[in-house]
Design a protein around this motif. Structure first.
Motif, PDB file in Angstrom:
ATOM      1  N   ILE A  26      19.676  45.310  21.755  1.00  0.00           N
ATOM      2  CA  ILE A  26      20.179  46.687  21.769  1.00  0.00           C
ATOM      3  C   ILE A  26      19.119  47.623  22.354  1.00  0.00           C
ATOM      4  O   ILE A  26      19.422  48.514  23.155  1.00  0.00           O
ATOM      5  CB  ILE A  26      20.563  47.140  20.351  1.00  0.00           C
ATOM      6  CG1 ILE A  26      21.770  46.344  19.833  1.00  0.00           C
ATOM      7  CG2 ILE A  26      20.871  48.635  20.317  1.00  0.00           C
ATOM      8  CD1 ILE A  26      23.035  46.558  20.617  1.00  0.00           C
ATOM      9  N   GLY A  27      17.860  47.410  21.958  1.00  0.00           N
ATOM     10  CA  GLY A  27      16.777  48.219  22.516  1.00  0.00           C
ATOM     11  C   GLY A  27      16.648  48.032  24.017  1.00  0.00           C
ATOM     12  O   GLY A  27      16.396  48.992  24.758  1.00  0.00           O
ATOM     13  N   ALA A  28      16.846  46.808  24.481  1.00  0.00           N
ATOM     14  CA  ALA A  28      16.720  46.511  25.907  1.00  0.00           C
ATOM     15  C   ALA A  28      17.804  47.208  26.725  1.00  0.00           C
ATOM     16  O   ALA A  28      17.527  47.760  27.797  1.00  0.00           O
ATOM     17  CB  ALA A  28      16.775  45.000  26.135  1.00  0.00           C
ATOM     18  N   ILE A  29      19.041  47.202  26.234  1.00  0.00           N
ATOM     19  CA  ILE A  29      20.098  47.853  27.007  1.00  0.00           C
ATOM     20  C   ILE A  29      19.939  49.376  26.985  1.00  0.00           C
ATOM     21  O   ILE A  29      20.241  50.055  27.977  1.00  0.00           O
ATOM     22  CB  ILE A  29      21.508  47.442  26.529  1.00  0.00           C
ATOM     23  CG1 ILE A  29      21.754  47.864  25.079  1.00  0.00           C
ATOM     24  CG2 ILE A  29      21.730  45.964  26.712  1.00  0.00           C
ATOM     25  CD1 ILE A  29      23.197  47.651  24.627  1.00  0.00           C
ATOM     26  N   ALA A  30      19.443  49.910  25.861  1.00  0.00           N
ATOM     27  CA  ALA A  30      19.194  51.349  25.805  1.00  0.00           C
ATOM     28  C   ALA A  30      18.089  51.736  26.787  1.00  0.00           C
ATOM     29  O   ALA A  30      18.187  52.747  27.496  1.00  0.00           O
ATOM     30  CB  ALA A  30      18.814  51.761  24.382  1.00  0.00           C
ATOM     31  N   GLN A  31      17.023  50.924  26.833  1.00  0.00           N
ATOM     32  CA  GLN A  31      15.945  51.179  27.778  1.00  0.00           C
ATOM     33  C   GLN A  31      16.429  51.001  29.216  1.00  0.00           C
ATOM     34  O   GLN A  31      16.028  51.758  30.111  1.00  0.00           O
ATOM     35  CB  GLN A  31      14.773  50.231  27.501  1.00  0.00           C
ATOM     36  CG  GLN A  31      13.537  50.459  28.367  1.00  0.00           C
ATOM     37  CD  GLN A  31      12.867  51.795  28.105  1.00  0.00           C
ATOM     38  OE1 GLN A  31      13.138  52.451  27.095  1.00  0.00           O
ATOM     39  NE2 GLN A  31      11.993  52.219  29.009  1.00  0.00           N
ATOM     40  N   GLY A  32      17.288  50.012  29.436  1.00  0.00           N
ATOM     41  CA  GLY A  32      17.840  49.803  30.766  1.00  0.00           C
ATOM     42  C   GLY A  32      18.644  51.000  31.244  1.00  0.00           C
ATOM     43  O   GLY A  32      18.552  51.405  32.409  1.00  0.00           O
ATOM     44  N   ALA A  33      19.451  51.573  30.349  1.00  0.00           N
ATOM     45  CA  ALA A  33      20.228  52.760  30.700  1.00  0.00           C
ATOM     46  C   ALA A  33      19.300  53.934  31.013  1.00  0.00           C
ATOM     47  O   ALA A  33      19.561  54.718  31.938  1.00  0.00           O
ATOM     48  CB  ALA A  33      21.185  53.117  29.570  1.00  0.00           C
ATOM     49  N   TYR A  34      18.225  54.051  30.252  1.00  0.00           N
ATOM     50  CA  TYR A  34      17.245  55.117  30.506  1.00  0.00           C
ATOM     51  C   TYR A  34      16.589  54.958  31.873  1.00  0.00           C
ATOM     52  O   TYR A  34      16.477  55.919  32.645  1.00  0.00           O
ATOM     53  CB  TYR A  34      16.184  55.100  29.404  1.00  0.00           C
ATOM     54  CG  TYR A  34      14.969  55.960  29.703  1.00  0.00           C
ATOM     55  CD1 TYR A  34      15.059  57.345  29.725  1.00  0.00           C
ATOM     56  CD2 TYR A  34      13.737  55.367  29.976  1.00  0.00           C
ATOM     57  CE1 TYR A  34      13.951  58.128  30.008  1.00  0.00           C
ATOM     58  CE2 TYR A  34      12.618  56.143  30.255  1.00  0.00           C
ATOM     59  CZ  TYR A  34      12.726  57.522  30.275  1.00  0.00           C
ATOM     60  OH  TYR A  34      11.634  58.294  30.562  1.00  0.00           O
ATOM     61  N   LEU A  35      16.187  53.729  32.200  1.00  0.00           N
ATOM     62  CA  LEU A  35      15.560  53.475  33.496  1.00  0.00           C
ATOM     63  C   LEU A  35      16.553  53.668  34.637  1.00  0.00           C
ATOM     64  O   LEU A  35      16.178  54.108  35.734  1.00  0.00           O
ATOM     65  CB  LEU A  35      14.980  52.057  33.526  1.00  0.00           C
ATOM     66  CG  LEU A  35      13.825  51.791  32.552  1.00  0.00           C
ATOM     67  CD1 LEU A  35      13.413  50.330  32.585  1.00  0.00           C
ATOM     68  CD2 LEU A  35      12.633  52.696  32.874  1.00  0.00           C
ATOM     69  N   GLU A  36      17.817  53.330  34.372  1.00  0.00           N
ATOM     70  CA  GLU A  36      18.857  53.560  35.384  1.00  0.00           C
ATOM     71  C   GLU A  36      18.966  55.047  35.698  1.00  0.00           C
ATOM     72  O   GLU A  36      19.046  55.445  36.867  1.00  0.00           O
ATOM     73  CB  GLU A  36      20.190  53.024  34.870  1.00  0.00           C
ATOM     74  CG  GLU A  36      21.359  53.280  35.811  1.00  0.00           C
ATOM     75  CD  GLU A  36      22.685  52.796  35.255  1.00  0.00           C
ATOM     76  OE1 GLU A  36      23.673  52.837  35.998  1.00  0.00           O
ATOM     77  OE2 GLU A  36      22.719  52.379  34.074  1.00  0.00           O
ATOM     78  N   ALA A  37      18.992  55.877  34.656  1.00  0.00           N
ATOM     79  CA  ALA A  37      19.082  57.318  34.858  1.00  0.00           C
ATOM     80  C   ALA A  37      17.837  57.870  35.544  1.00  0.00           C
ATOM     81  O   ALA A  37      17.918  58.815  36.342  1.00  0.00           O
ATOM     82  CB  ALA A  37      19.279  58.006  33.507  1.00  0.00           C
ATOM     83  N   LEU A  38      16.692  57.243  35.280  1.00  0.00           N
ATOM     84  CA  LEU A  38      15.416  57.748  35.787  1.00  0.00           C
ATOM     85  C   LEU A  38      15.161  57.348  37.236  1.00  0.00           C
ATOM     86  O   LEU A  38      14.712  58.163  38.056  1.00  0.00           O
ATOM     87  CB  LEU A  38      14.282  57.232  34.892  1.00  0.00           C
ATOM     88  CG  LEU A  38      12.930  57.959  34.963  1.00  0.00           C
ATOM     89  CD1 LEU A  38      13.088  59.410  34.544  1.00  0.00           C
ATOM     90  CD2 LEU A  38      11.913  57.255  34.069  1.00  0.00           C
ATOM     91  N   TYR A  39      15.463  56.085  37.563  1.00  0.00           N
ATOM     92  CA  TYR A  39      15.048  55.551  38.859  1.00  0.00           C
ATOM     93  C   TYR A  39      16.193  55.195  39.809  1.00  0.00           C
ATOM     94  O   TYR A  39      15.934  54.845  40.969  1.00  0.00           O
ATOM     95  CB  TYR A  39      14.195  54.296  38.649  1.00  0.00           C
ATOM     96  CG  TYR A  39      12.900  54.570  37.919  1.00  0.00           C
ATOM     97  CD1 TYR A  39      11.906  55.334  38.500  1.00  0.00           C
ATOM     98  CD2 TYR A  39      12.684  54.075  36.632  1.00  0.00           C
ATOM     99  CE1 TYR A  39      10.717  55.595  37.830  1.00  0.00           C
ATOM    100  CE2 TYR A  39      11.504  54.329  35.951  1.00  0.00           C
ATOM    101  CZ  TYR A  39      10.521  55.089  36.562  1.00  0.00           C
ATOM    102  OH  TYR A  39       9.348  55.351  35.895  1.00  0.00           O
ATOM    103  N   LEU A  40      17.435  55.268  39.348  1.00  0.00           N
ATOM    104  CA  LEU A  40      18.551  54.897  40.226  1.00  0.00           C
ATOM    105  C   LEU A  40      19.574  56.033  40.301  1.00  0.00           C
ATOM    106  O   LEU A  40      20.749  55.855  39.950  1.00  0.00           O
ATOM    107  CB  LEU A  40      19.226  53.624  39.701  1.00  0.00           C
ATOM    108  CG  LEU A  40      18.346  52.371  39.610  1.00  0.00           C
ATOM    109  CD1 LEU A  40      19.090  51.245  38.913  1.00  0.00           C
ATOM    110  CD2 LEU A  40      17.889  51.935  41.001  1.00  0.00           C
ATOM    111  N   PRO A  41      19.157  57.208  40.753  1.00  0.00           N
ATOM    112  CA  PRO A  41      20.069  58.352  40.750  1.00  0.00           C
ATOM    113  C   PRO A  41      21.291  58.179  41.641  1.00  0.00           C
ATOM    114  O   PRO A  41      22.338  58.765  41.379  1.00  0.00           O
ATOM    115  CB  PRO A  41      19.190  59.505  41.254  1.00  0.00           C
ATOM    116  CG  PRO A  41      18.103  58.840  42.035  1.00  0.00           C
ATOM    117  CD  PRO A  41      17.841  57.546  41.323  1.00  0.00           C
ATOM    118  N   SER A  42      21.177  57.353  42.669  1.00  0.00           N
ATOM    119  CA  SER A  42      22.296  57.209  43.609  1.00  0.00           C
ATOM    120  C   SER A  42      23.430  56.342  43.048  1.00  0.00           C
ATOM    121  O   SER A  42      24.576  56.468  43.496  1.00  0.00           O
ATOM    122  CB  SER A  42      21.806  56.615  44.928  1.00  0.00           C
ATOM    123  OG  SER A  42      21.243  55.329  44.718  1.00  0.00           O
TER     124      SER A  42
END
Length: 216
Positions: A26-42
């Motif tokens: 659960i922590g990994a998917i939450a962190q993944g969503a955070y990194l997606e918002a941070l580094y994959l804006p497109s």
């Protein structure tokens, strides 16, 4: 008559290990969503983003486990057929963008119908066997997790991700990304609970399969 689950309890250490692994996931998917918002804006929270692709991977993994339980371990085949139909239909539904744009409009609806209708028909025909199997399945931790995942994905995420709700919260600052992020991340959480439920069912099925072999 379906085989009841083994009566011996799961040890505390085993339960603790599973709980830790689920928390880490659960922590990994939450962190993944955070990194997606941070580094994959497109592509964030789109069909090509981390969240949507992880949903597909989670559902595909659930399908593989359910196929193994039903066709290899042969545990509760009617219940697992219904679960497999539900998860497979969800997997197809998650590909609606690709199917509509690269195959034909409403392709996903046709595929879902081809999965769900025969499966439900089979369960209805064998309803007595289904009810016998469900008596055991409904008293397992796997069923509780699956129910939680179902409610999270198909009830809460839809209500929480309503555009009207986010417009009321953000008012003039409303951007569609907020709605997409809220709905998709909660949906991924629900699918993760379904993944845990399927894993718990697999582990239980392995125990049932082992018990069958030792009693022969």
């Amino acid at each position: 008559m379906p085989t009841p689950p083994p009566v011996w309890p799961i040890g505390f250490q085993t339960t603790l290990v599973r709980a830790v692994l689920y928390v880490l996931f659960i922590g990994a998917i939450a962190q993944g969503a955070y990194l997606e918002a941070l580094y994959l804006p497109s592509v964030r929270f789109s069909e090509l983003g981390f969240t949507e692709l992880t949903q597909t991977l989670v559902l595909a993994t659930c399908c593989a486990m359910l196929i193994y339980v039903r066709h290899v371990l042969k545990v509760w085949p009617t219940v697992t057929l219904l679960l497999l139909a539900f998860v497979a239909a969800s997997l197809v539904r998650e590909q609606d963008y690709f199917l509509d744009n690269y195959v034909a409009r409403h392709t996903w609806k046709v595929l879902v119908a081809l999965i769900v209708i025969p499966s439900i028909t089979w369960v209805i025909i064998h309803r007595r066997r289904f009810l016998e199997e469900f008596t055991y399945y409904s008293n397992t931790f796997a069923f509780g997790l699956f129910s939680a995942g179902l409610l999270t994905t198909y009830i809460f995420s839809r209500l929480y991700g309503r555009q009207d709700f986010w417009r009321a919260v953000l008012e003039e600052n409303y951007v569609g990304t907020f709605k997409s992020a809220a709905e998709e991340v909660v949906e991924l959480l629900g699918y993760s609970l379904i993944l845990f439920a399927t894993l718990e069912l697999l582990l239980l099925a392995l125990r049932i399969h082992k018990a069958r072999r030792t009693t022969r």
